[in-house]
Motif scaffolding. Structure first.
Motif, short mmCIF file in Angstrom:
data_model
loop_
_atom_site.label_atom_id
_atom_site.label_comp_id
_atom_site.label_asym_id
_atom_site.label_seq_id
_atom_site.Cartn_x
_atom_site.Cartn_y
_atom_site.Cartn_z
N MET A 1 0.77 -1.13 0.17
CA MET A 1 -0.04 0.06 0.07
C MET A 1 0.77 1.27 0.04
SD MET A 1 -3.01 0.93 2.63
CE MET A 1 -2.37 2.14 3.58
N LYS A 2 0.60 2.21 -0.75
CA LYS A 2 1.19 3.46 -1.02
C LYS A 2 1.03 4.26 0.45
CE LYS A 2 1.34 4.03 -5.90
NZ LYS A 2 1.00 5.08 -7.10
N LYS A 3 2.10 5.13 0.72
CA LYS A 3 2.08 5.94 1.76
C LYS A 3 1.70 7.07 1.05
CE LYS A 3 4.02 3.89 5.48
NZ LYS A 3 3.52 3.85 6.97
N SER A 4 1.04 8.14 1.76
CA SER A 4 0.85 9.38 1.28
C SER A 4 1.56 10.41 1.88
CB SER A 4 -0.77 9.96 1.50
OG SER A 4 -1.32 9.85 2.66
N VAL A 5 2.17 11.40 1.16
CA VAL A 5 3.11 12.43 1.74
C VAL A 5 2.76 13.91 1.17
CG1 VAL A 5 4.85 12.11 0.07
CG2 VAL A 5 5.38 13.00 1.93
N ALA A 6 2.76 14.84 1.97
CA ALA A 6 2.44 16.23 1.63
C ALA A 6 3.72 16.87 1.69
CB ALA A 6 1.30 16.86 2.39
N PHE A 7 4.43 17.67 0.75
CA PHE A 7 5.43 18.49 1.03
C PHE A 7 5.06 19.88 1.17
CE2 PHE A 7 6.74 14.61 -1.74
CZ PHE A 7 8.13 14.36 -0.82
N ILE A 8 5.39 20.28 2.23
CA ILE A 8 4.91 21.92 2.53
C ILE A 8 5.83 22.93 2.67
CG2 ILE A 8 3.35 23.17 4.26
CD1 ILE A 8 1.92 20.67 3.00
N CYS A 9 5.57 23.97 2.05
CA CYS A 9 6.16 25.18 2.05
C CYS A 9 5.55 26.55 2.36
CB CYS A 9 7.03 25.23 0.80
SG CYS A 9 8.60 25.77 1.03
N VAL A 10 5.88 27.54 2.09
CA VAL A 10 5.31 28.82 2.28
C VAL A 10 4.61 29.04 1.05
CG1 VAL A 10 5.28 31.24 2.65
CG2 VAL A 10 6.82 29.83 4.03
N HIS A 11 5.29 28.90 -0.36
CA HIS A 11 4.44 29.53 -1.57
C HIS A 11 4.21 28.43 -2.43
CE1 HIS A 11 6.49 33.56 -0.63
NE2 HIS A 11 5.19 33.71 -0.49
N ASN A 12 4.83 27.06 -2.23
CA ASN A 12 4.77 25.99 -3.12
C ASN A 12 5.14 26.45 -4.53
OD1 ASN A 12 1.91 24.04 -4.42
ND2 ASN A 12 3.76 23.16 -3.52
N SER A 13 6.14 27.12 -4.53
CA SER A 13 6.70 27.44 -5.70
C SER A 13 7.98 26.96 -6.39
CB SER A 13 6.53 29.07 -5.81
OG SER A 13 7.63 29.65 -4.71
N CYS A 14 8.77 26.19 -5.53
CA CYS A 14 10.05 25.79 -5.59
C CYS A 14 10.16 24.49 -4.69
CB CYS A 14 11.09 26.71 -5.22
SG CYS A 14 12.83 26.46 -5.44
N ARG A 15 10.79 24.63 -3.71
CA ARG A 15 11.17 23.35 -2.83
C ARG A 15 10.25 22.15 -2.98
NH1 ARG A 15 12.99 26.41 2.28
NH2 ARG A 15 11.32 27.61 1.53
N SER A 16 8.81 22.47 -2.36
CA SER A 16 7.97 21.56 -2.22
C SER A 16 7.22 20.95 -3.70
CB SER A 16 6.89 22.19 -1.48
OG SER A 16 5.98 23.37 -2.07
N GLN A 17 7.55 21.80 -4.42
CA GLN A 17 7.11 21.39 -6.01
C GLN A 17 8.28 20.35 -6.51
OE1 GLN A 17 4.64 21.93 -7.89
NE2 GLN A 17 3.54 23.37 -6.94
N MET A 18 9.52 20.61 -6.26
CA MET A 18 10.76 19.95 -6.58
C MET A 18 10.36 18.40 -6.02
SD MET A 18 14.29 22.19 -6.51
CE MET A 18 14.21 23.43 -7.57
N ALA A 19 10.18 18.47 -4.64
CA ALA A 19 10.02 17.31 -3.95
C ALA A 19 8.89 16.47 -4.52
CB ALA A 19 9.66 17.64 -2.42
N GLU A 20 7.67 17.21 -4.51
CA GLU A 20 6.49 16.40 -5.33
C GLU A 20 7.00 15.75 -6.56
OE1 GLU A 20 2.06 17.16 -7.06
OE2 GLU A 20 2.98 18.79 -6.28
#
Length: 133
Positions: A1-20
């Motif tokens: 079964m897959k694990k769900s993960v949320a990558f959280i940042c302030v603007h969701n415009s760089c680091r969290s997008q890369m992680a996703e």
């Protein structure tokens, strides 16, 4: 079964997008990945899209999302090192990756951040596969 993960940042415009992007490419068998921010932002940073494309990850369809745009409950919440208190999100595991924001700097900083995030995502996938998380 897959694990769900949320990558959280302030603007969701760089680091969290890369992680996703990395999680969807490298962990598609074990992760259901989301990313979101705590504040509105108009677009994903063009240099973030460019350096991910250099590494073979297509983020051209990515756009900034808010926490209200992703599932309310995930297995894991990973913050990028925003130095802000993210709103509470129910989860079984939480960690902070403490990454500096390359925004406003040269493309080399984006590449370094991309590579660190890739290493972190690979380590996360390995921990999940070993049932350490």
């Amino acid at each position: 079964m897959k694990k769900s993960v949320a990558f959280i940042c302030v603007h969701n415009s760089c680091r969290s997008q890369m992680a996703e992007g990395w999680a969807k490419q490298l962990g598609k068998d074990v992760l259901e990945a989301y990313s979101a921010g705590t504040e509105n932002y108009p677009q994903v940073k063009p240099l973030a899209v460019e350096v991910m494309e250099e590494a073979g990850v297509d983020m051209s369809s990515h756009y900034p999302k808010l926490l209200s745009d992703i599932p309310e409950k995930v297995d894991m919440v990973i913050t990028m090192g925003c130095n802000v208190d993210c709103p509470y999100m129910p989860c079984d595991h939480r960690e902070d990756w403490g990454l500096d924001d390359p925004s406003g700097g040269p493309i080399e900083g984006f590449r370094e951040t991309r590579d660190k995030i890739k290493e972190n995502v690979e380590a996360l996938i390995a921990r999940i596969q070993r049932n350490d998380i």
